[in-house]
Design a protein around this motif. Structure first.
Motif, PDB file in Angstrom:
ATOM      1  N   ALA A   1      25.707  40.816  52.387  1.00  0.00           N
ATOM      2  CA  ALA A   1      24.792  39.956  51.645  1.00  0.00           C
ATOM      3  C   ALA A   1      24.628  40.412  50.204  1.00  0.00           C
ATOM      4  CB  ALA A   1      23.432  39.905  52.342  1.00  0.00           C
ATOM      5  N   ARG A   2      24.810  41.695  49.959  1.00  0.00           N
ATOM      6  CA  ARG A   2      24.628  42.244  48.605  1.00  0.00           C
ATOM      7  C   ARG A   2      25.949  42.425  47.866  1.00  0.00           C
ATOM      8  NH1 ARG A   2      20.185  45.099  47.491  1.00  0.00           N
ATOM      9  NH2 ARG A   2      20.939  44.790  45.362  1.00  0.00           N
ATOM     10  N   ALA A   3      27.046  42.017  48.485  1.00  0.00           N
ATOM     11  CA  ALA A   3      28.370  42.326  47.938  1.00  0.00           C
ATOM     12  C   ALA A   3      28.591  41.753  46.547  1.00  0.00           C
ATOM     13  CB  ALA A   3      29.467  41.839  48.890  1.00  0.00           C
ATOM     14  N   ASP A   4      28.228  40.497  46.333  1.00  0.00           N
ATOM     15  CA  ASP A   4      28.492  39.885  45.027  1.00  0.00           C
ATOM     16  C   ASP A   4      27.807  40.637  43.903  1.00  0.00           C
ATOM     17  OD1 ASP A   4      30.280  37.804  45.598  1.00  0.00           O
ATOM     18  OD2 ASP A   4      28.678  36.511  46.304  1.00  0.00           O
ATOM     19  N   GLU A   5      26.518  40.923  44.084  1.00  0.00           N
ATOM     20  CA  GLU A   5      25.783  41.647  43.035  1.00  0.00           C
ATOM     21  C   GLU A   5      26.367  43.038  42.828  1.00  0.00           C
ATOM     22  OE1 GLU A   5      21.318  43.458  42.090  1.00  0.00           O
ATOM     23  OE2 GLU A   5      21.719  42.446  44.000  1.00  0.00           O
ATOM     24  N   PHE A   6      26.655  43.726  43.934  1.00  0.00           N
ATOM     25  CA  PHE A   6      27.162  45.083  43.844  1.00  0.00           C
ATOM     26  C   PHE A   6      28.502  45.118  43.110  1.00  0.00           C
ATOM     27  CE2 PHE A   6      28.971  49.076  45.210  1.00  0.00           C
ATOM     28  CZ  PHE A   6      27.870  49.923  45.311  1.00  0.00           C
ATOM     29  N   ILE A   7      29.407  44.216  43.487  1.00  0.00           N
ATOM     30  CA  ILE A   7      30.728  44.170  42.859  1.00  0.00           C
ATOM     31  C   ILE A   7      30.625  43.761  41.394  1.00  0.00           C
ATOM     32  CG2 ILE A   7      32.954  42.966  42.898  1.00  0.00           C
ATOM     33  CD1 ILE A   7      32.635  42.850  45.991  1.00  0.00           C
ATOM     34  N   ASP A   8      29.740  42.810  41.092  1.00  0.00           N
ATOM     35  CA  ASP A   8      29.573  42.392  39.698  1.00  0.00           C
ATOM     36  C   ASP A   8      29.135  43.554  38.815  1.00  0.00           C
ATOM     37  OD1 ASP A   8      30.305  39.786  40.189  1.00  0.00           O
ATOM     38  OD2 ASP A   8      28.256  39.026  40.319  1.00  0.00           O
ATOM     39  N   VAL A   9      28.145  44.324  39.287  1.00  0.00           N
ATOM     40  CA  VAL A   9      27.588  45.412  38.475  1.00  0.00           C
ATOM     41  C   VAL A   9      28.545  46.597  38.395  1.00  0.00           C
ATOM     42  CG1 VAL A   9      25.708  47.085  38.273  1.00  0.00           C
ATOM     43  CG2 VAL A   9      25.202  44.730  38.919  1.00  0.00           C
ATOM     44  N   SER A  10      29.164  46.946  39.517  1.00  0.00           N
ATOM     45  CA  SER A  10      30.001  48.144  39.544  1.00  0.00           C
ATOM     46  C   SER A  10      31.439  47.904  39.100  1.00  0.00           C
ATOM     47  CB  SER A  10      30.015  48.739  40.956  1.00  0.00           C
ATOM     48  OG  SER A  10      28.730  49.185  41.324  1.00  0.00           O
ATOM     49  N   ASN A  11      31.996  46.752  39.440  1.00  0.00           N
ATOM     50  CA  ASN A  11      33.423  46.542  39.198  1.00  0.00           C
ATOM     51  C   ASN A  11      33.728  45.526  38.109  1.00  0.00           C
ATOM     52  OD1 ASN A  11      33.179  47.149  42.462  1.00  0.00           O
ATOM     53  ND2 ASN A  11      34.738  48.319  41.388  1.00  0.00           N
ATOM     54  N   THR A  12      33.175  44.318  38.210  1.00  0.00           N
ATOM     55  CA  THR A  12      33.402  43.343  37.139  1.00  0.00           C
ATOM     56  C   THR A  12      32.969  43.925  35.800  1.00  0.00           C
ATOM     57  OG1 THR A  12      33.010  41.553  38.721  1.00  0.00           O
ATOM     58  CG2 THR A  12      32.945  40.980  36.386  1.00  0.00           C
ATOM     59  N   ALA A  13      31.833  44.618  35.801  1.00  0.00           N
ATOM     60  CA  ALA A  13      31.338  45.234  34.564  1.00  0.00           C
ATOM     61  C   ALA A  13      32.263  46.344  34.071  1.00  0.00           C
ATOM     62  CB  ALA A  13      29.932  45.776  34.779  1.00  0.00           C
ATOM     63  N   THR A  14      32.773  47.151  34.996  1.00  0.00           N
ATOM     64  CA  THR A  14      33.712  48.211  34.605  1.00  0.00           C
ATOM     65  C   THR A  14      34.945  47.618  33.939  1.00  0.00           C
ATOM     66  OG1 THR A  14      32.999  49.744  36.337  1.00  0.00           O
ATOM     67  CG2 THR A  14      35.221  50.051  35.467  1.00  0.00           C
ATOM     68  N   HIS A  15      35.492  46.555  34.524  1.00  0.00           N
ATOM     69  CA  HIS A  15      36.662  45.904  33.925  1.00  0.00           C
ATOM     70  C   HIS A  15      36.332  45.393  32.523  1.00  0.00           C
ATOM     71  CE1 HIS A  15      37.604  44.839  38.394  1.00  0.00           C
ATOM     72  NE2 HIS A  15      37.868  46.105  38.121  1.00  0.00           N
ATOM     73  N   ALA A  16      35.137  44.805  32.368  1.00  0.00           N
ATOM     74  CA  ALA A  16      34.738  44.269  31.061  1.00  0.00           C
ATOM     75  C   ALA A  16      34.567  45.375  30.026  1.00  0.00           C
ATOM     76  CB  ALA A  16      33.443  43.466  31.203  1.00  0.00           C
ATOM     77  N   ILE A  17      33.950  46.474  30.432  1.00  0.00           N
ATOM     78  CA  ILE A  17      33.766  47.605  29.502  1.00  0.00           C
ATOM     79  C   ILE A  17      35.122  48.136  29.053  1.00  0.00           C
ATOM     80  CG2 ILE A  17      32.999  50.001  29.325  1.00  0.00           C
ATOM     81  CD1 ILE A  17      30.645  48.177  29.194  1.00  0.00           C
ATOM     82  N   LEU A  18      36.038  48.316  30.001  1.00  0.00           N
ATOM     83  CA  LEU A  18      37.356  48.839  29.650  1.00  0.00           C
ATOM     84  C   LEU A  18      38.107  47.882  28.728  1.00  0.00           C
ATOM     85  CD1 LEU A  18      38.383  50.211  33.158  1.00  0.00           C
ATOM     86  CD2 LEU A  18      37.985  51.591  31.104  1.00  0.00           C
ATOM     87  N   ARG A  19      38.053  46.603  29.031  1.00  0.00           N
ATOM     88  CA  ARG A  19      38.781  45.613  28.225  1.00  0.00           C
ATOM     89  C   ARG A  19      38.179  45.459  26.828  1.00  0.00           C
ATOM     90  NH1 ARG A  19      39.793  42.438  33.104  1.00  0.00           N
ATOM     91  NH2 ARG A  19      42.049  42.358  33.423  1.00  0.00           N
ATOM     92  N   SER A  20      36.870  45.459  26.736  1.00  0.00           N
ATOM     93  CA  SER A  20      36.221  45.164  25.454  1.00  0.00           C
ATOM     94  C   SER A  20      36.022  46.394  24.584  1.00  0.00           C
ATOM     95  CB  SER A  20      34.860  44.488  25.709  1.00  0.00           C
ATOM     96  OG  SER A  20      35.030  43.253  26.362  1.00  0.00           O
ATOM     97  N   PHE A  21      35.709  47.530  25.196  1.00  0.00           N
ATOM     98  CA  PHE A  21      35.409  48.717  24.396  1.00  0.00           C
ATOM     99  C   PHE A  21      36.611  49.630  24.204  1.00  0.00           C
ATOM    100  CE2 PHE A  21      31.101  47.373  25.192  1.00  0.00           C
ATOM    101  CZ  PHE A  21      30.466  47.704  23.998  1.00  0.00           C
ATOM    102  N   GLY A  22      37.613  49.526  25.083  1.00  0.00           N
ATOM    103  CA  GLY A  22      38.826  50.310  24.849  1.00  0.00           C
ATOM    104  C   GLY A  22      39.423  50.067  23.469  1.00  0.00           C
ATOM    105  N   PRO A  23      39.576  48.805  23.050  1.00  0.00           N
ATOM    106  CA  PRO A  23      40.171  48.525  21.741  1.00  0.00           C
ATOM    107  C   PRO A  23      39.317  48.942  20.543  1.00  0.00           C
ATOM    108  CG  PRO A  23      40.415  46.634  23.202  1.00  0.00           C
ATOM    109  CD  PRO A  23      39.471  47.577  23.877  1.00  0.00           C
ATOM    110  N   VAL A  24      38.001  49.124  20.718  1.00  0.00           N
ATOM    111  CA  VAL A  24      37.147  49.487  19.580  1.00  0.00           C
ATOM    112  C   VAL A  24      36.736  50.958  19.629  1.00  0.00           C
ATOM    113  CG1 VAL A  24      36.307  47.122  19.412  1.00  0.00           C
ATOM    114  CG2 VAL A  24      34.932  48.814  20.647  1.00  0.00           C
ATOM    115  N   LEU A  25      37.346  51.720  20.559  1.00  0.00           N
ATOM    116  CA  LEU A  25      37.063  53.147  20.633  1.00  0.00           C
ATOM    117  C   LEU A  25      37.761  53.856  19.480  1.00  0.00           C
ATOM    118  CD1 LEU A  25      35.622  55.171  22.591  1.00  0.00           C
ATOM    119  CD2 LEU A  25      37.888  55.552  23.618  1.00  0.00           C
ATOM    120  N   ARG A  26      36.992  54.561  18.687  1.00  0.00           N
ATOM    121  CA  ARG A  26      37.572  55.262  17.534  1.00  0.00           C
ATOM    122  C   ARG A  26      38.460  56.418  17.992  1.00  0.00           C
ATOM    123  NH1 ARG A  26      31.989  56.103  14.108  1.00  0.00           N
ATOM    124  NH2 ARG A  26      31.889  54.071  13.082  1.00  0.00           N
TER     125      ARG A  26
END
Length: 295
Positions: A107-132
């Motif tokens: 029942a909690r899978a969607d929220e858990f995956i969104d916060v832990s995994n979808t967010a991780t993918h977004a951080i890597l994709r968006s902040f990797g290119p702007v990391l000094r």
């Protein structure tokens, strides 16, 4: 790293995230800026104000509302920091959804995956290119993130996978949880195990593409295991807390990695615990009846 460093921590208004912000603000300089982010505006504002007033704080601290499950918001923030500061020096992806042992995992899978995994993918994709150059991008995971914690039928989904492939595997897992076929396919009932493996796999995927250039510039991308930490999120899952660290204690080894001079190639792209890499292939699948999973 350069002067006037910019650091960002997600899931930072309490627990380990808050401790990481406090440690960065204490160990960075007056010209450096630490961004404390979270979803709740009031909690973010209060936490940032409290950290700014701590006696040991030297750097600047600013609260920033960020819902890491909103991939558009993550990407916009990365773009804004690139435009305003020319990039970021430290990014620590720490947000996690709290799930209690007596709650339905499915029942909690969607929220858990969104916060832990979808967010991780977004951080890597968006902040990797702007990391000094010389920067640090760390994803907080756990020792459950090694591949051996999954059924061998699932290993091919994550071993040597690209970020796109990891993301596809996560969505396939999500679908299997929704339609009730996850356990039959070999997925463990407890969400934390495949979630952490997928986080580490995502970091490994991005690091594999950047390794040569990053090592040449002293830049580090890695996942980190802080060990057992006494927080509201983790406490319900453990019967014995006698060896648990406080958030401040757990933050220390992570911050040592962030602020170290140079990068040890043996740590690049790996899951790091207390300054040492964990073997990607270690671990055994959890016994489902045992809820007390070690960090």
């Amino acid at each position: 790293m350069n002067a006037s460093r910019i650091a960002l921590v997600t899931g930072a208004n309490q627990g380990l995230g808050r401790a990481l912000v406090e440690g960065l603000a204490a160990r960075m300089g007056p010209d450096d800026l630490v961004l404390l982010t979270g979803r709740n505006p009031q909690r973010v504002a209060e936490a940032a104000d409290q950290v700014a007033q701590l006696p040991g704080t030297r750097g600047q601290v600013r609260g920033l509302v960020l819902d890491v499950t909103d991939t558009g918001a993550v990407d916009r923030l990365a773009g804004e920091l690139q435009e305003q500061y020319g990039g970021v020096d430290v990014v620590i992806s720490n947000a996690v959804a709290r799930v209690l042992p007596d709650e339905s995992q499915a029942a909690r899978a969607d929220e858990f995956i969104d916060v832990s995994n979808t967010a991780t993918h977004a951080i890597l994709r968006s902040f990797g290119p702007v990391l000094r150059p010389g920067g640090r991008l760390l994803v907080v995971a756990s020792s459950l993130g090694t591949l051996g914690h999954l059924d061998t039928r699932l290993h091919h989904l994550f071993d040597g996978a690209s970020l796109d492939q990891v993301e596809h595997a996560v969505e396939s897992w999500r679908s299997a949880v929704r339609d009730g076929t996850a356990e039959e396919a070999g997925w463990p009932r407890w969400l934390n195990v495949p979630s952490k493996v997928a986080q580490v796999a995502a970091v490994r995927a991005v690091a594999a593409e950047r390794r040569a250039d990053d090592l040449a510039t002293g830049t580090l991308i890695a996942s980190v295991c802080p060990g057992m930490v006494d927080t509201a999120t983790s406490r319900p899952w453990f019967g014995d807390y006698s060896h648990a660290q406080s958030p401040a204690e757990a933050a220390r080894a992570v911050l040592d990695l962030v602020l170290a001079d140079g990068v040890d190639p043996a740590l690049y792209g790996e899951l790091v615990r207390f300054g040492k890499p964990l073997n990607w292939y270690d671990g055994t699948p959890p016994v489902e009846q045992d809820r007390m999973l070690t960090p």
